[in-house]
Scaffold this motif. Structure first.
Motif, PDB file in Angstrom:
ATOM      1  N   PRO A 186     -13.994  99.907 132.287  1.00 44.07           N
ATOM      2  CA  PRO A 186     -12.887 100.689 132.854  1.00 44.07           C
ATOM      3  C   PRO A 186     -13.091 102.193 132.641  1.00 44.07           C
ATOM      4  N   PRO A 187     -12.784 103.023 133.652  1.00 49.50           N
ATOM      5  CA  PRO A 187     -12.900 104.473 133.492  1.00 49.50           C
ATOM      6  C   PRO A 187     -11.815 104.995 132.540  1.00 49.50           C
ATOM      7  N   ALA A 188     -12.061 106.181 131.990  1.00 49.04           N
ATOM      8  CA  ALA A 188     -11.165 106.738 130.966  1.00 49.04           C
ATOM      9  C   ALA A 188      -9.729 106.898 131.466  1.00 49.04           C
ATOM     10  N   ASP A 189      -9.557 107.205 132.744  1.00 49.14           N
ATOM     11  CA  ASP A 189      -8.185 107.453 133.215  1.00 49.14           C
ATOM     12  C   ASP A 189      -7.358 106.170 133.260  1.00 49.14           C
ATOM     13  N   GLU A 190      -8.060 105.021 133.310  1.00 45.98           N
ATOM     14  CA  GLU A 190      -7.328 103.761 133.302  1.00 45.98           C
ATOM     15  C   GLU A 190      -6.582 103.598 131.973  1.00 45.98           C
ATOM     16  N   GLU A 191      -7.254 103.973 130.912  1.00 45.40           N
ATOM     17  CA  GLU A 191      -6.650 103.955 129.576  1.00 45.40           C
ATOM     18  C   GLU A 191      -5.375 104.793 129.549  1.00 45.40           C
ATOM     19  N   LYS A 192      -5.443 105.964 130.185  1.00 48.59           N
ATOM     20  CA  LYS A 192      -4.290 106.876 130.221  1.00 48.59           C
ATOM     21  C   LYS A 192      -3.126 106.245 130.963  1.00 48.59           C
ATOM     22  N   ARG A 193      -3.435 105.626 132.106  1.00 50.93           N
ATOM     23  CA  ARG A 193      -2.366 105.002 132.901  1.00 50.93           C
ATOM     24  C   ARG A 193      -1.727 103.839 132.147  1.00 50.93           C
ATOM     25  N   ARG A 194      -2.548 103.111 131.399  1.00 55.82           N
ATOM     26  CA  ARG A 194      -2.000 102.009 130.601  1.00 55.82           C
ATOM     27  C   ARG A 194      -1.030 102.516 129.542  1.00 55.82           C
ATOM     28  N   ARG A 220       9.339  95.396 119.306  1.00 53.92           N
ATOM     29  CA  ARG A 220       8.046  96.081 119.225  1.00 53.92           C
ATOM     30  C   ARG A 220       7.120  95.514 120.284  1.00 53.92           C
ATOM     31  N   LEU A 221       6.252  96.373 120.799  1.00 57.79           N
ATOM     32  CA  LEU A 221       5.308  95.911 121.819  1.00 57.79           C
ATOM     33  C   LEU A 221       3.904  95.875 121.252  1.00 57.79           C
ATOM     34  N   PHE A 222       3.152  94.837 121.608  1.00 58.79           N
ATOM     35  CA  PHE A 222       1.747  94.734 121.213  1.00 58.79           C
ATOM     36  C   PHE A 222       0.926  94.442 122.456  1.00 58.79           C
ATOM     37  N   LEU A 223      -0.200  95.114 122.572  1.00 62.74           N
ATOM     38  CA  LEU A 223      -1.124  94.778 123.644  1.00 62.74           C
ATOM     39  C   LEU A 223      -1.971  93.597 123.206  1.00 62.74           C
ATOM     40  N   PHE A 224      -2.300  92.715 124.110  1.00 63.61           N
ATOM     41  CA  PHE A 224      -3.268  91.664 123.780  1.00 63.61           C
ATOM     42  C   PHE A 224      -4.091  91.365 125.023  1.00 63.61           C
ATOM     43  N   GLY A 225      -4.976  90.380 124.899  1.00 63.72           N
ATOM     44  CA  GLY A 225      -5.814  90.040 126.051  1.00 63.72           C
ATOM     45  C   GLY A 225      -6.833  91.124 126.323  1.00 63.72           C
ATOM     46  N   SER A 226      -7.318  91.146 127.571  1.00 68.11           N
ATOM     47  CA  SER A 226      -8.510  91.950 127.861  1.00 68.11           C
ATOM     48  C   SER A 226      -8.278  93.455 127.738  1.00 68.11           C
ATOM     49  N   CYS A 227      -7.023  93.931 127.766  1.00 69.11           N
ATOM     50  CA  CYS A 227      -6.841  95.378 127.630  1.00 69.11           C
ATOM     51  C   CYS A 227      -6.973  95.808 126.170  1.00 69.11           C
ATOM     52  N   ALA A 228      -7.044  94.849 125.242  1.00 69.01           N
ATOM     53  CA  ALA A 228      -7.138  95.209 123.832  1.00 69.01           C
ATOM     54  C   ALA A 228      -8.282  94.501 123.103  1.00 69.01           C
ATOM     55  N   ASN A 229      -8.992  93.594 123.758  1.00 68.98           N
ATOM     56  CA  ASN A 229     -10.005  92.828 123.018  1.00 68.98           C
ATOM     57  C   ASN A 229     -11.442  93.295 123.261  1.00 68.98           C
ATOM     58  N   ALA A 230     -11.616  94.387 124.000  1.00 69.20           N
ATOM     59  CA  ALA A 230     -12.938  94.943 124.306  1.00 69.20           C
ATOM     60  C   ALA A 230     -13.657  94.190 125.416  1.00 69.20           C
ATOM     61  N   PHE A 231     -13.008  93.185 126.010  1.00 68.55           N
ATOM     62  CA  PHE A 231     -13.662  92.420 127.076  1.00 68.55           C
ATOM     63  C   PHE A 231     -12.983  92.628 128.430  1.00 68.55           C
ATOM     64  N   GLY A 232     -12.286  93.771 128.574  1.00 67.88           N
ATOM     65  CA  GLY A 232     -11.578  94.033 129.826  1.00 67.88           C
ATOM     66  C   GLY A 232     -12.447  94.792 130.806  1.00 67.88           C
ATOM     67  N   VAL A 233     -12.522  94.292 132.034  1.00 69.34           N
ATOM     68  CA  VAL A 233     -13.225  95.026 133.081  1.00 69.34           C
ATOM     69  C   VAL A 233     -12.218  95.951 133.765  1.00 69.34           C
ATOM     70  N   CYS A 234     -12.710  96.819 134.664  1.00 68.99           N
ATOM     71  CA  CYS A 234     -11.792  97.763 135.279  1.00 68.99           C
ATOM     72  C   CYS A 234     -10.797  97.049 136.188  1.00 68.99           C
ATOM     73  N   ASN A 235      -9.662  97.680 136.362  1.00 67.61           N
ATOM     74  CA  ASN A 235      -8.572  97.159 137.189  1.00 67.61           C
ATOM     75  C   ASN A 235      -8.035  95.805 136.760  1.00 67.61           C
ATOM     76  N   SER A 236      -8.101  95.490 135.472  1.00 67.78           N
ATOM     77  CA  SER A 236      -7.469  94.218 135.105  1.00 67.78           C
ATOM     78  C   SER A 236      -6.001  94.449 134.761  1.00 67.78           C
ATOM     79  N   ASP A 237      -5.250  93.385 134.851  1.00 66.30           N
ATOM     80  CA  ASP A 237      -3.836  93.435 134.494  1.00 66.30           C
ATOM     81  C   ASP A 237      -3.730  93.688 133.009  1.00 66.30           C
ATOM     82  N   ILE A 238      -2.572  94.169 132.555  1.00 67.80           N
ATOM     83  CA  ILE A 238      -2.433  94.259 131.117  1.00 67.80           C
ATOM     84  C   ILE A 238      -1.473  93.191 130.595  1.00 67.80           C
ATOM     85  N   ASP A 239      -1.769  92.717 129.404  1.00 69.96           N
ATOM     86  CA  ASP A 239      -0.960  91.686 128.759  1.00 69.96           C
ATOM     87  C   ASP A 239      -0.228  92.323 127.589  1.00 69.96           C
ATOM     88  N   VAL A 240       1.097  92.164 127.573  1.00 68.58           N
ATOM     89  CA  VAL A 240       1.894  92.758 126.509  1.00 68.58           C
ATOM     90  C   VAL A 240       2.724  91.666 125.845  1.00 68.58           C
TER      91      VAL A 240
END
Ligand code: GTP
Ligand code: MG
Length: 335
Positions: A29-37, A56-76
């Motif tokens: 994922p490009p750096a700006d994707e991180e910003k949008r998340r 409290r909110l926690f990220l999980f799944g591919s947006c937090a496990n280092a295995f996320g490709v670009c444009n994936s959904d986020i899991d909260v």
């Protein structure tokens, strides 16, 4: 016919690795994707804090496990301690608040095994799944993330396998194939088995991290900075590993008797897990033990039909890696 692995492949390991690494890089994922998340998370945080002060909110799944490709959904995961409402009720309340806050495509899935709210945020263009009090997913996300820090080849291999699975349409749990999470566990287990090993078994080491979720004790060695270089004795290239991974699942894995387990770093038998019979919808035709919820088989979604689809795809990939000089185009050819 060619059910045996030939001793040689036709690809040049250096060249093929270069091609695979270019594919890997393009998927990061490009750096700006991180910003949008972060932006999405901040506004969701404001919304839930207004409803539940303890939330409290926690990220999980591919947006937090280092295995996320670009444009994936986020899991909260929305965690609310001491909440008396059921998870389905929380999901409904949240869905109404999201709609009132002009979020799009808001859907409350209250009858799923894990109730969730799905929505997309028009400002960031990101889609998000929110579940409630699902801390095991947060903990296994940390475990996967920690494994990814030990040897870069894990992240590279998993990206390639996930990309292959998406191209070949075998990453669709609703159609009986495997989840991304299951594929990452397969990659970790595979790298634990290489000789010399590329990855250790963190849950078999002296625990430095421990949390209890419900009645499950989650403990493992998480000082992974101390393990950098663990896999250095193993000189296999990414191309070698991709080839061997598919060869393993195509021709070597014992689907009838064994369970893969990253928790033990070993193979377990279906008999000892009592996964020899079909119970309800759970068939156990390919068995992948969850590292913490050990009664949970990630392969349970695979049925009589989809196991054939899956094994045909493993064999197809293995043959391509075996026979082609430049395997990538055919490997990732859309199904
Ligand atoms: P993509 O969204 O496909 O990029 O991958 P992902 O890493 O988000 O994986 P996935 O959507 O399959 O799973 C999200 C998270 O749910 C995983 O990282 C786990 O933390 C958690 N999880 C726990 N149990 C299960 C399970 O049985 N199936 C799935 N799919 N996820 C589980
Ligand atoms: Mg996901």
């Amino acid at each position: 016919k060619s059910n045996r692995r030939e001793p040689f492949h036709r690809f040049d390991a250096g060249k093929c690795t270069t091609t695979l690494l270019a594919i890997f890089e393009a998927l990061i994922p490009p750096a700006d994707e991180e910003k949008r998340r972060k932006q999405l998370l901040t506004s969701l945080d404001e919304l839930v804090s207004g409803i539940w002060s303890e939330a409290r909110l926690f990220l999980f799944g591919s947006c937090a496990n280092a295995f996320g490709v670009c444009n994936s959904d986020i899991d909260v995961c929305l965690s609310i301690e001491g909440e008396s409402a059921t998870r389905s009720e929380v999901v409904c309340t949240l869905a109404e608040a999201l709609k009132a806050n002009h979020m799009q495509n808001v859907q409350a899935l209250t009858h799923a095994r894990v109730p969730i709210v799905k929505y997309s945020d028009p400002k960031t263009g990101i889609s998000c799944d929110v579940c409630v009090n699902n801390m095991l997913a947060v903990v296994n996300t940390k475990l996967l993330h920690d494994y990814a820090q030990i040897d870069v080849r894990l992240r590279q291999l998993a990206f390639i396998v996930k990309h292959w699975a998406k191209c070949r349409q075998v990453n669709e749990t609703y159609r009986g194939t495997l989840s991304s999470y299951a594929y990452v566990l397969m990659c970790i287990h595979f790298l634990q088995q290489r000789r010399p090993p590329v990855l250790p078994c963190l849950q078999e080491m002296e625990p430095t991290y421990r949390v209890t979720v419900g009645d499950i004790d989650c403990a493992y060695f998480d000082k992974v900075d101390n393990l950098k270089g663990f896999g250095q004795q193993n000189k296999e290239t990414l191309a070698d590993l991709v080839w061997s991974f598919f060869d393993y699942w195509a021709f070597r894995h014992d689907y009838t008797h064994t369970v893969i387990s990253i928790r033990t770093g070993k193979y377990l038998s279906k008999v000892e897990k009592d996964w020899t019979r079909r119970i309800g919808n759970e068939c156990h035709l390919i068995c992948i033990e969850d590292p913490f919820e050990v009664s949970h088989d990630l392969g349970r979604v695979v049925d009589k039909h989809s196991i054939r689809v899956l094994r045909d795809e493993f064999r197809r990939a293995a043959r391509i890696m075996q026979q082609e000089v430049n395997p990538c185009p055919a490997l990732f050819e859309p199904y």
